[in-house]
Design a protein around this motif. Structure first.
Motif, mmCIF file in Angstrom:
data_model
loop_
_atom_site.group_PDB
_atom_site.id
_atom_site.type_symbol
_atom_site.label_atom_id
_atom_site.label_comp_id
_atom_site.label_asym_id
_atom_site.label_seq_id
_atom_site.Cartn_x
_atom_site.Cartn_y
_atom_site.Cartn_z
ATOM 1 N N SER A 262 0.846 -1.181 0.000
ATOM 2 C CA SER A 262 0.000 0.000 0.000
ATOM 3 C C SER A 262 0.888 1.239 0.000
ATOM 4 N N ARG A 263 0.294 2.377 0.337
ATOM 5 C CA ARG A 263 1.036 3.627 0.429
ATOM 6 C C ARG A 263 0.537 4.375 1.655
ATOM 7 N N ARG A 264 1.460 4.970 2.385
ATOM 8 C CA ARG A 264 1.063 5.711 3.577
ATOM 9 C C ARG A 264 0.179 6.900 3.208
ATOM 10 N N GLU A 265 -0.618 7.314 4.173
ATOM 11 C CA GLU A 265 -1.497 8.481 4.077
ATOM 12 C C GLU A 265 -2.679 8.276 3.137
ATOM 13 N N ARG A 266 -2.990 7.017 2.857
ATOM 14 C CA ARG A 266 -4.229 6.704 2.147
ATOM 15 C C ARG A 266 -4.660 5.298 2.554
#
Length: 426
Positions: A359-363
């Motif tokens: 995944s990706r941080r802040e989402r």
């Protein structure tokens, strides 16, 4: 028209700002839910429907039982009803009580009647002994193992299920077959329910064509409208299908204005990103207001919500998976609220990841997943493969969404993750 945004300092201060000066910061999913909750429309009108037409409708008022259920004390099985006396195992047979036909008169000590399942117990009887546990000798009934008889056994007491005056079903209940059966047991032929929401639905884009028509170069078939139609129908909405709108500001404006006069909600897909031919936001700013625009999730970041008059409007993304994910996360809760399910929340469970996920941080990432239960009763989950927002087969194979929060860049094998089963929607 100007726009009030609750997520920026200007919006928090009650200021209005131009539609195109919206903050570039995406709302978190939690912020989006809070903002949408603050703009929930009132539940729809109430109507009376016949019991057999009430499946999947939402109950608009509590149902208080006018009777006891069971209405009378009765036998739970075929056997012999008697006033049990410890030490007595021989009873004189004096009659029969059948379902729908009781035995006239009380039982005297030492007497019994033959009963069938559901038959009312005669006055004085308090225990039923199965017919397999007795022996007949003329008019005498002999209990074969009296030491095993428990006083009061095999008897259904009046009001044992529901007492007269008790609330049997509560307002906001989405009516399933078992609820209809319960209402029928109370003698209810008509139920008061909330009206079905009328939802105007259309797709937009010059490249979009209806299934069954030939495709020209650079054209695609209209997937989203049919997926949304199915989701709306599953929820119990009445769909007003407005077809496909071209990328023309005037036609989009006319369609939205007309839809606002006949629908309780309007949903479009496509036309809400930053492309030069994406007219939905422009028209929405002219006709109504925008409450949110971008959300920090994948798939489905470009999402517009606002109002045309008092009618809520959702402008969903163009990619088919993003359309379904954003519908499940944001449109579904509002529709359920309008239908009277005010305290509805999606089910979430924890499951063990059977493969690594990224995944990706802040989402928040919503991967499409397949969950299963192992022999120990523990839930496991894996993805359906490629997770692009255009890969609709990732939804076809899935039975849940895997929710990877904004604090994780990856999930290791064996780590616990949150899943949302599709449940009744798919």
């Amino acid at each position: 028209m100007a726009v009030a945004l609750g997520n920026d300092a200007a919006g928090a201060a009650g200021m209005t700002i131009s539609c195109f000066s919206m903050s570039p910061r995406s709302l978190s999913v939690e912020e989006a839910h809070q903002l949408l909750s603050s703009m929930m429309p009132a539940p729809l009108d109430i109507e009376a429907v016949a019991l057999h037409c009430a499946l999947e409708r939402v109950l608009a008022c509590d149902i208080v039982s006018p009777i006891n259920v069971p209405a009378y004390t009765n036998s739970a099985m075929d056997g012999y009803a008697m006033a049990w006396q410890q030490g007595n195992y021989r009873f004189r047979l004096v009659g029969v009580a059948l379902a729908g036909h009781g035995f006239a008169g009380p039982l005297n000590p030492g007497e019994c009647v033959r009963v069938t399942t559901g038959a009312p117990l005669p006055e004085g009887a308090d225990t039923v002994v199965m017919r397999e546990q007795v022996e007949l000798n003329g008019n005498d009934v002999i209990v074969l193992a009296p030491e095993k008889v428990v006083p009061g056994q095999n008897v259904r007491q009046a009001g044992e299920d529901i007492c007269q005056g008790q609330t049997a079903l509560t307002q906001g209940t989405r009516l399933k077959p078992q609820h209809l059966g319960l209402a029928a047991s109370l003698g209810m032929a008509v139920l008061k329910v909330y009206s079905r929401p009328r939802v105007a639905l259309f797709s937009s884009g010059d490249e979009v064509r209806a299934p069954g028509t030939p495709l020209a170069e650079a054209q695609i078939y209209d997937t989203n409208r049919f997926a949304l139609h199915g989701l709306l129908t599953k929820l119990g909405a009445e769909v007003i299908d407005l077809g496909i709108l071209p990328d023309q500001e005037g036609k989009i404006r006319d369609a939205l204005q007309a839809a606002s006069t006949q629908a309780d909600m309007i949903i479009t897909s496509g036309g809400v990103s930053v492309g030069e031919a994406d007219w939905i936001k422009t028209v929405l700013c002219e006709l109504g207001d925008i409450g949110l625009w971008r959300i920090a999730l994948r798939p489905g970041r470009p999402l517009a919500f606002g109002h045309i008059g008092s009618v809520p409007f959702f402008g969903l993304p163009g990619n088919p998976v993003a359309v379904m994910v954003t519908f499940i996360q944001f449109v579904q809760p509002m529709l359920r609220h309008m239908m009277g399910q005010r305290d509805w929340y999606p089910q979430r469970f924890m499951a063990i990841a059977d493969e690594p996920m990224h995944s990706r941080r802040e989402r928040i990432d919503y991967h499409r997943g397949i969950f299963r239960c192992d022999e120990q009763g523990q839930l496991h989950v894996r993805t359906t493969g490629a997770q692009g927002s255009n890969i609709l087969t990732s939804m076809v194979r899935a039975n849940c969404l895997i929710e990877i929060d904004e604090h994780h860049e990856q999930v290791a094998v064996g780590e616990r993750v949150t899943i949302q089963p599709f449940g009744e929607l798919t």
